[in-house]
Design an enzyme around this catalytic site. Structure first.
Site, PDB file in Angstrom:
ATOM      1  N   ASN A  43      49.107  30.118  29.614  1.00  0.00           N
ATOM      2  CA  ASN A  43      48.308  29.576  30.712  1.00  0.00           C
ATOM      3  C   ASN A  43      47.065  28.868  30.184  1.00  0.00           C
ATOM      4  O   ASN A  43      47.239  27.912  29.407  1.00  0.00           O
ATOM      5  CB  ASN A  43      48.094  30.555  31.872  1.00  0.00           C
ATOM      6  CG  ASN A  43      47.492  31.884  31.539  1.00  0.00           C
ATOM      7  OD1 ASN A  43      48.007  32.627  30.723  1.00  0.00           O
ATOM      8  ND2 ASN A  43      46.404  32.224  32.178  1.00  0.00           N
ATOM      9  N   ASP A  44      45.881  29.248  30.545  1.00  0.00           N
ATOM     10  CA  ASP A  44      44.698  28.411  30.292  1.00  0.00           C
ATOM     11  C   ASP A  44      44.501  27.994  28.829  1.00  0.00           C
ATOM     12  O   ASP A  44      44.634  28.822  27.929  1.00  0.00           O
ATOM     13  CB  ASP A  44      43.411  29.172  30.654  1.00  0.00           C
ATOM     14  CG  ASP A  44      43.505  29.916  31.958  1.00  0.00           C
ATOM     15  OD1 ASP A  44      44.501  29.754  32.679  1.00  0.00           O
ATOM     16  OD2 ASP A  44      42.566  30.681  32.253  1.00  0.00           O
ATOM     17  N   TYR A 103      41.202  37.713  27.746  1.00  0.00           N
ATOM     18  CA  TYR A 103      41.259  36.654  28.751  1.00  0.00           C
ATOM     19  C   TYR A 103      40.465  35.426  28.305  1.00  0.00           C
ATOM     20  O   TYR A 103      39.878  35.400  27.232  1.00  0.00           O
ATOM     21  CB  TYR A 103      40.760  37.195  30.094  1.00  0.00           C
ATOM     22  CG  TYR A 103      41.844  37.891  30.903  1.00  0.00           C
ATOM     23  CD1 TYR A 103      43.079  38.210  30.340  1.00  0.00           C
ATOM     24  CD2 TYR A 103      41.638  38.210  32.238  1.00  0.00           C
ATOM     25  CE1 TYR A 103      44.071  38.828  31.101  1.00  0.00           C
ATOM     26  CE2 TYR A 103      42.626  38.826  33.004  1.00  0.00           C
ATOM     27  CZ  TYR A 103      43.838  39.136  32.432  1.00  0.00           C
ATOM     28  OH  TYR A 103      44.810  39.740  33.183  1.00  0.00           O
ATOM     29  N   ASP A 163      35.782  34.495  31.916  1.00  0.00           N
ATOM     30  CA  ASP A 163      35.966  33.133  31.386  1.00  0.00           C
ATOM     31  C   ASP A 163      34.665  32.505  30.889  1.00  0.00           C
ATOM     32  O   ASP A 163      34.264  31.415  31.339  1.00  0.00           O
ATOM     33  CB  ASP A 163      36.627  32.216  32.444  1.00  0.00           C
ATOM     34  CG  ASP A 163      37.857  32.848  33.080  1.00  0.00           C
ATOM     35  OD1 ASP A 163      38.474  33.706  32.429  1.00  0.00           O
ATOM     36  OD2 ASP A 163      38.186  32.495  34.235  1.00  0.00           O
TER      37      ASP A 163
END
Ligand code: FRU
Length: 479
Positions: A43-44, A103, A163
Site C-alpha cells: 500500500n502506501d 505503519y 503517518d
C-alpha cells in the site's frame, strides 16, 4: 543492529518471495514499469528520499497475504527514478512498540544518516489500539536499526494518530501527523524538534470541526512550493458530492501560508489530487534537481481490494508513476517525471489527424505498455479513446466533462465511471502499463489514475468521435 525477532521476520519474508516468485511473475496483469510488491500486498509509499545519489522508495508491505495486516517496510532504490532494484526489507514488525505493524512514515537525511520515522501500530488482544511514532537509522541506506519511540500520543486524540512526515525548515525539524481528535474529527498535527529525538507538540494546523470534514485524516505531507505552503492529506469519511469524493476515501490538498511559530495555517479549500479510481496516500520528496515529486498508492483502502484478479497470483496493488508537482495559482499540476522518456522505443507520429463521426485505429498505435500523447486537440461532440476493450477515456466538448469509464473488476463487467469538469482540453498524455492507466490532461491540470483488468489479452487502442475531432498523435512503446 536488528533484533533477532526482526531478523527472523525479514528472513520469513524473503522466503515468501522465493516461494511464490514464479507464480507472481506469471501473472499477465503484472505491470512492467511501475513498482509492485515482490509478493503479497503493497500500500502506501513511505520514506521517499533522494540520498547520496540514490532514490529510495519504501512502501507498506504485507508479504504473507494479499490482505492488510502487520506491515513491513519494503524497499526499492533507483539512480534515475525509472529502473528500480529491490533491497532487503527495511523494517519488520518485531518490537513491543511496532509488533502489529511498522505503519507509514517518511525519511530525512540527518547529517549523512538516513533517518526513518514511522508509526508503530500495536493492538492488544481485546482490540485496543496503541500508536507510537518511532525512528530508525541507517548509515549505508540498506540496513536499518530501530531507535524506538520518539513521540507518544498527546492528549485530545484517539489512537488513530499516525503517518509522521518529517522535514526541515530554517534549521528546525518539523513533523506532521494524521490524526483523529477525541471529538472524531480528522486533523493534521504539527510537532517541532531540534534533534529529531525530542519533539514539542505545537497543535493541529488543519482539520474538520464537528464532523464537517471526515472522521480521520491519514498520510499528511507539508511542503513549500512557489512561496506557498501545501498540505496534502487523505480524509476518511467524506460523502460523495456530485462528481467529487466518489472513491471510498479521498486524497487531496490545501494551499495557504503556514506560520511555523504559532502553527497557524491559513488555507483555501480542499482539492482532490486525482479524478480516477485508484489513488491514495501520496507522499512527496525533493529530487536531485530540486523538483517536488509525488508518488501515490494505486489503490484505495476498503475499495474492492479483495476483488483484484492479481490475488490469484499472490500479489496485489502497485504505486503510481513519479509525478513532478508544479503550483500554478492555487492549483497543483502533476506531470509525469521526465526520466520516463528513458523507457521510450518504437516511436510513431500521426500529425494532423482529423476524425469525423468514425472509429479509427492508427498504424503502430497499439500495445500493452504504451505512452500516448495527443496535442493541439480540438473538436465538437465527444472524443473517446478505447483501450483493450475495457477502459475508455472521453471528453465532451459541449458539456466540458472528462470521463474515465471501465468495466468493473468487482461487479462482473458492469460499467463504472469517474468524471470531472474541464473547461477546455488541449492535451492528453496517457501511460498504459498492462493493467494500469494514468491520464494527464492539459499538462497535469487533472489526472485520472486507475487499474483495469481486461478479460482477454489484447493490445487494442481506438479513437472515436460522434461529431469531429482533430489532434496530433504520438505513441511510444515503454520498456
Ligand atoms: C493508509 C494507511 C496509513 C497507515 C497504513 C497502514 O493507507 O492506513 O494511515 O499508516 O496505511 O498500512
Amino acid at each position: 543492529m536488528k533484533s533477532l525477532n526482526e531478523k527472523k521476520q525479514i528472513q520469513l519474508a524473503e522466503e515468501e518471495i522465493k516461494k511464490y516468485a514464479s507464480i507472481v511473475e506469471s501473472d499477465p496483469n503484472r505491470l512492467r514499469y511501475h513498482l509492485m510488491p515482490p509478493v503479497g500486498l503493497m500500500n502506501d509509499p513511505n520514506g521517499l528520499i533522494y540520498w547520496k545519489g540514490t532514490y529510495h522508495v519504501f512502501y507498506q508491505w504485507m508479504p504473507f497475504q494479499t490482505t492488510h495486516g502487520a506491515k513491513f517496510w519494503g524497499h526499492y532504490t533507483s539512480r534515475d527514478f525509472v529502473h528500480w532494484e529491490r533491497q532487503a526489507p527495511a523494517l519488520a514488525p518485531s518490537e513491543w512498540f511496532d509488533r502489529n505493524g511498522c505503519y507509514s512514515g517518511s525519511a530525512v537525511d540527518n547529517d549523512g544518516v538516513l533517518t526513518l520515522f514511522y508509526t508503530g501500530n500495536v493492538k492488544d488482544d481485546d482490540g485496543t489500539r496503541h500508536t507510537y511514532q518511532c525512528m530508525a537509522i541507517s548509515s549505508d541506506g540498506v540496513r536499518f536499526e530501530k531507535k524506538g519511540v520518539v513521540v507518544h500520543l498527546p492528549d485530545g486524540y484517539t489512537a488513530h494518530f499516525r503517518d509522521p512526515k518529517v522535514w526541515k525548515h530554517e534549521n528546525k525539524w518539523y513533523m506532521v501527523i494524521g490524526a483523529q481528535s477525541e471529538q472524531l474529527d480528522g486533523k493534521a498535527v504539527l510537532f517541532r524538534s531540534d534533534d529529531l529525538m525530542h519533539w514539542e507538540h505545537i497543535g493541529a494546523i488543519a482539520g474538520g470541526e464537528g464532523g464537517s470534514f471526515g472522521y480521520m485524516w491519514e498520510c499528511p505531507d507539508v511542503f513549500r512550493l512557489s512561496r506557498k505552503d501545501v498540505l496534502i492529506v487523505c480524509p476518511q469519511g467524506l460523502q460523495p458530492e456530485g462528481m467529487h469524493y466518489q472513491n471510498v476515501y479521498q486524497a487531496g490538498y490545501f494551499v495557504g501560508q503556514l506560520n511555523y511559530e504559532t502553527g497557524k495555517y491559513v488555507h483555501g479549500t480542499f482539492t482532490e489530487l486525482d479524478r480516477g479510481f485508484e489513488f491514495y496516500a501520496p507522499q512527496t520528496m525533493v529530487d536531485e534537481r530540486g523538483r517536488r515529486v509525488m508518488i501515490a498508492w494505486m489503490g484505495v483502502p476498503d475499495q474492492d481490494e479483495d476483488q483484484h484478479p492479481t490475488i490469484a497470483y499472490r500479489w496485489v496493488h502497485a504505486l503510481t508513476l513519479p509525478r513532478e508537482l508544479v503550483l500554478i495559482g492555487d492549483k497543483l499540476y502533476q506531470r509525469p517525471i521526465e526520466q520516463l522518456q528513458l523507457l521510450r522505443s518504437d516511436e510513431v507520429h500521426h500529425p494532423n489527424v482529423f476524425l469525423q463521426k468514425e472509429v479509427r485505429q492508427f498504424d503502430g498505435v497499439k500495445g500493452k505498455t504504451v505512452e500516448l500523447l495527443l496535442k493541439h486537440i480540438d473538436g465538437k461532440g465527444v472524443l473517446s479513446i478505447h483501450i483493450q476493450n475495457n477502459v475508455s477515456f472521453s471528453y465532451d466538448f459541449e458539456q466540458k466533462v472528462a470521463t474515465l469509464e471501465r468495466e468493473s473488476f468487482a461487479r462482473n463487467g458492469v460499467k463504472e465511471k469517474r468524471q470531472c469538469l474541464l473547461s477546455q482540453l488541449h492535451t492528453i498524455h496517457m501511460f498504459i502499463d498492462t493493467s494500469s492507466i494514468e491520464i494527464f490532461l492539459n499538462d497535469g491540470e487533472e489526472v485520472f489514475t486507475a487499474r483495469f483488468f481486461p478479460k482477454e489479452e489484447n493490445e487494442h487502442i481506438s479513437f472515436q468521435t460522434n461529431a469531429e475531432a482533430s489532434f496530433h498523435l504520438s505513441k511510444w512503446k515503454l520498456c
